[in-house]
Each structure stands twice: as C-alpha cells, then as structure tokens.
Design an enzyme around this catalytic site. Structure first.
Site, PDB file in Angstrom:
ATOM      1  N   MET A   1      -7.587   8.938   9.778  1.00 26.51           N
ATOM      2  CA  MET A   1      -8.379   9.303   8.588  1.00 26.51           C
ATOM      3  C   MET A   1      -9.356  10.432   8.928  1.00 26.51           C
ATOM      4  SD  MET A   1      -9.235   5.473   7.154  1.00 26.51           S
ATOM      5  CE  MET A   1      -9.638   4.743   8.743  1.00 26.51           C
TER       6      MET A   1
ATOM      7  N   ASP B   1       0.841  -1.198   0.000  1.00 30.93           N
ATOM      8  CA  ASP B   1       0.000   0.000   0.000  1.00 30.93           C
ATOM      9  C   ASP B   1       0.868   1.236   0.000  1.00 30.93           C
ATOM     10  OD1 ASP B   1      -2.491  -1.054   0.172  1.00 30.93           O
ATOM     11  OD2 ASP B   1      -2.542  -1.100   2.355  1.00 30.93           O
TER      12      ASP B   1
ATOM     13  N   LYS C   1      -2.345   2.142  -5.716  1.00 32.85           N
ATOM     14  CA  LYS C   1      -2.778   2.944  -6.862  1.00 32.85           C
ATOM     15  C   LYS C   1      -2.436   2.224  -8.139  1.00 32.85           C
ATOM     16  CE  LYS C   1      -2.498   7.628  -5.178  1.00 32.85           C
ATOM     17  NZ  LYS C   1      -1.490   8.619  -4.892  1.00 32.85           N
TER      18      LYS C   1
HETATM   19  N1  SAH Z   1      -3.478   0.279   9.773  1.00 31.55           N
HETATM   20  C1  SAH Z   1      -2.981   1.639   9.888  1.00 31.55           C
HETATM   21  C2  SAH Z   1      -4.080   2.663   9.711  1.00 31.55           C
HETATM   22  C3  SAH Z   1      -4.754   2.648   8.363  1.00 31.55           C
HETATM   23  S1  SAH Z   1      -5.912   3.946   8.157  1.00 31.55           S
HETATM   24  C4  SAH Z   1      -2.256   1.810  11.222  1.00 31.55           C
HETATM   25  O1  SAH Z   1      -2.354   0.947  12.111  1.00 31.55           O
HETATM   26  O2  SAH Z   1      -1.543   2.799  11.368  1.00 31.55           O
HETATM   27  C5  SAH Z   1      -4.914   5.195   7.418  1.00 31.55           C
HETATM   28  C6  SAH Z   1      -4.700   6.341   8.372  1.00 31.55           C
HETATM   29  O3  SAH Z   1      -3.615   6.062   9.240  1.00 31.55           O
HETATM   30  C7  SAH Z   1      -4.337   7.654   7.725  1.00 31.55           C
HETATM   31  O4  SAH Z   1      -5.447   8.329   7.213  1.00 31.55           O
HETATM   32  C8  SAH Z   1      -3.743   8.384   8.896  1.00 31.55           C
HETATM   33  O5  SAH Z   1      -4.738   8.831   9.765  1.00 31.55           O
HETATM   34  C9  SAH Z   1      -2.986   7.270   9.600  1.00 31.55           C
HETATM   35  N2  SAH Z   1      -1.559   7.210   9.244  1.00 31.55           N
HETATM   36  C10 SAH Z   1      -0.879   6.113   8.813  1.00 31.55           C
HETATM   37  N3  SAH Z   1       0.420   6.398   8.642  1.00 31.55           N
HETATM   38  C11 SAH Z   1       0.582   7.692   8.976  1.00 31.55           C
HETATM   39  C12 SAH Z   1       1.704   8.577   9.013  1.00 31.55           C
HETATM   40  N4  SAH Z   1       2.920   8.159   8.676  1.00 31.55           N
HETATM   41  N5  SAH Z   1       1.510   9.849   9.413  1.00 31.55           N
HETATM   42  C13 SAH Z   1       0.275  10.288   9.760  1.00 31.55           C
HETATM   43  N6  SAH Z   1      -0.809   9.496   9.743  1.00 31.55           N
HETATM   44  C14 SAH Z   1      -0.663   8.217   9.356  1.00 31.55           C
END
Ligand code: SAH
Length: 344
Positions: free
Chosen positions: A255, A123, A144
């Site tokens: 998100m 991803d 993508k």
């Molecule tokens: N499974 C992931 C979350 C997926 S949902 C986890 O456990 O982190 C995707 C969301 O994760 C994004 O919209 C954002 O809110 C957050 N996110 C993931 N990586 C990030 C990063 N490096 N910096 C800021 N937000 C991040």
C-alpha cells in the site's frame, strides 16, 4: 479421477439427508441439472414425483444406514452412481487467504473451503474472477458496493456473523494472507464475540510473492538475510525511517504508492544511499503486471505513473533479479544464435 460431463437439463437424483446434501444439491443445480431429492432410503422424504430413470444418482454420504440396497438397484438398472461427500457442519466462518490474485497460488485448503462454502464474502484483491469455477456458493462482493463505496469493516463483520448464525458455512476470502494487513485479527475477534466458530487458512502473501513475480527474492545469500514488511498506508515517522534505514536488509512496502515520495525522502534523510536499488511491482500475477526498477534517488520520478496494487522493494536483492534477468536474456541470445547457426 475427475470427469466433466455436461449436465444441462439432465435429471439428477441427489440422495442423502438434507443437512448433508445441501451443498451437492447446489453444485448440481449450478451445473444446470434438474435436481430431484430423496432424503431417506425408504422412499419417503421427496417432494413430487421422482424421475423414472435419472441420468445420474449423486449419493451423498450422510452416515445413515440403508442406502446401499437402493444404490445397488440403481447400478443394476444401469444408472451411474456418483459418491458425494457430505456437507460440513453448518454455521461457521473460515477466513481464507486468497494469495496475490491467481488461482495457481491458492492453497489446497483454500480450494476446499471455497468448495464447501454456502456464502463467500470477497475482496477486490482476492482471485475473484475465477470464483464461479471454484464454488457454487453465493458470492458477495464486499470490496465495492454499487456507487463504489466500500462496505465498512464493521458492516463486513456484521454480515459474516449474521450469515453464519443463520446456519451458513461462510468463507471470508481475502487477498494474500488474512493476517498481513488484512484485518483478519479483527474479523476473528468479532466471530469469537458472537460465539461463531472461526478458523483461518493462511494464504500466500503479496509481500513475498509479488516481488517473486518480478524475479526478486526477498532474501539472497550474502546479499540480504532479513526482510521487513511495512505498511505504506500512512506516512512513517522519522524514527521509523531511521530504524528501517539502519536495518540493512530488504524492505518490502505494501500500500505504498500514495506515500512513496515521503518514504524515499525519509529514508534519504535517515542516511540511506541514493543509489540503493528499488523496484515497484504493479499488478503481480495479473494482466498488465509491470516492474519499474530505479534507485532511492530516482524512484519518485521513475514511478510517477505507477498505481495500486503495487509492492515496493528496497534493497540490493533488486539487483539479483536484474542480474538473473541479464543471465536469462544472455541464455536466450545464445539459444537464438545456436538456432540460426543450425538453421543455416
Ligand atoms: N493481506 C494482503 C495485503 C493486503 S494490503 C497480502 O498478504 O498480500 C493490500 C496491498 O497488498 C496492496 O496495496 C498492494 O501493496 C499489495 N498487493 C496485494 N496483491 C497484489 C498484487 N497482485 N500485485 C501487487 N500488489 C499487491
């Protein structure tokens, strides 16, 4: 000990049965070596001539007897022999949590699974820039497609299952942790339904690590003894706003940029104080990481220019970070003062 040698154009003889050697072959080919194969110790099982004196022999431990005399002869002839682990059993899926986007926060299990993979479906939020240095597997971007259309969840699951059924070790690399808003449960279910063995390697979730990147602890003694992780993908209901406002701990929203306005307004309606500290941490551990600190009453305008990926933090713990930042800055000031006094 790990040693890096430039193998470009060098003859490397990979010994060991095909089932065990396929990953070693790919690794050496990816390193630019000219790979020759010997799949039985009796000289049979190779295509075409073998090099007279290879630069290196990569001896894959395939569990079969009879390799030692041959390897001893190579050593006696002055050819270095590198021991290589056998490839794992083929045809399974490993869901791997990739952490928030830096290889520093990959687990040892994640690094191992990537190394042993034949195919990696990744991803956008996984640490994808560094993948070529972590694996020689085929890399497939399912975040993508050309034309910027996402591959649908159903198609991702179909691709994974088909690849595993074709005999590949498949890694599905996801941002953060696979089970935190990652649809990991659905991917596991589709593997199980297709009879494909599947396992999950937990990852460092952005819900905790991204606030930490900004110095914000999600819990802090005498400040917050709980944290709730919420998806901001869709606006919350009035009831959910009331629950959250009544909890009294830290609220972490993933998100949440698109629904920030509704969340702030909803929490205010549910009675949360307008001066409740709030932070938006964008692009944690990535170039351009940025933290915006405001409070519930002012966050909508303060964060107007913020974009995804970002983690929102609501709660007094935001002040802990501010306080320790102040502390760190004061310490730096003292250091500078001491240095200038010593210098004069
Ligand atoms: N499974 C992931 C979350 C997926 S949902 C986890 O456990 O982190 C995707 C969301 O994760 C994004 O919209 C954002 O809110 C957050 N996110 C993931 N990586 C990030 C990063 N490096 N910096 C800021 N937000 C991040």
């Amino acid at each position: 000990m790990q040693l890096s040698i430039d193998l470009t154009g060098r003859d490397v003889l990979v010994t060991g049965a095909d089932f065990a050697a396929r990953q070693a072959v790919r690794r050496y080919e990816a390193a630019g070596a000219v790979v020759y194969r010997l799949s039985t110790p009796h000289g049979a099982g190779h295509d075409g001539p073998l090099p007279e004196k290879p630069f290196l022999v990569a001896a894959v431990d395939d569990g079969q007897p009879g390799w030692e005399p041959l390897l001893d002869r190579c050593r006696a002839a002055g050819i270095p022999v590198a021991a290589e682990p056998a490839a794992g059993p083929a045809g399974h899926v490993t869901l791997v949590g990739g952490g928030p986007g830096t290889t520093e926060l990959l687990t040892v299990g994640a690094v191992k699974a990537l190394r042993d993979a034949d195919v990696v479906f990744y991803d956008r939020l996984a640490p994808c820039q560094d993948l070529p240095s972590l694996t020689s597997a085929e890399l497939v971007d399912v975040g993508k497609k050309p034309g910027h259309h996402k591959v649908s969840q159903g198609d991702i699951e179909k691709l994974m299952v088909e690849s595993a059924l074709a005999g590949n070790n498949v890694v599905r690399l996801k941002g953060g942790d696979p089970y935190v808003f990652g649809r990991g449960g659905e991917e596991v279910a589709s593997c199980v339904a297709a009879g494909v063995p599947v396992r999950v390697i937990s990852g460092v979730t952005s819900a905790i690590s991204v606030p930490a990147a900004a110095g914000i602890p999600v819990t802090h003694r005498e400040v917050s003894h709980m944290f709730t992780v919420v998806s901001g993908h869709a606006p919350l209901t009035e009831k959910e706003h009331q629950h959250l406002a009544g909890l009294g701990g830290t609220i972490v929203v993933l998100m949440g940029i698109g629904t920030l306005h509704q969340l702030a307004a909803g929490l205010r309606r549910a009675g949360m104080r307008a001066d409740m500290p709030m932070a938006v941490v964008e692009r944690g551990y990535r170039p351009g990481q940025r933290t915006t600190v405001a409070d519930l009453g002012t966050i909508t305008s303060a964060a107007a220019g913020c974009s995804n990926p970002a983690v929102l933090v609501i709660g007094e713990v935001v002040r802990v970070a501010e306080a320790s930042r102040g502390h760190a800055e004061a310490a730096a000031d003292l250091d500078r003062l001491a240095a200038s006094l010593l210098g004069s």
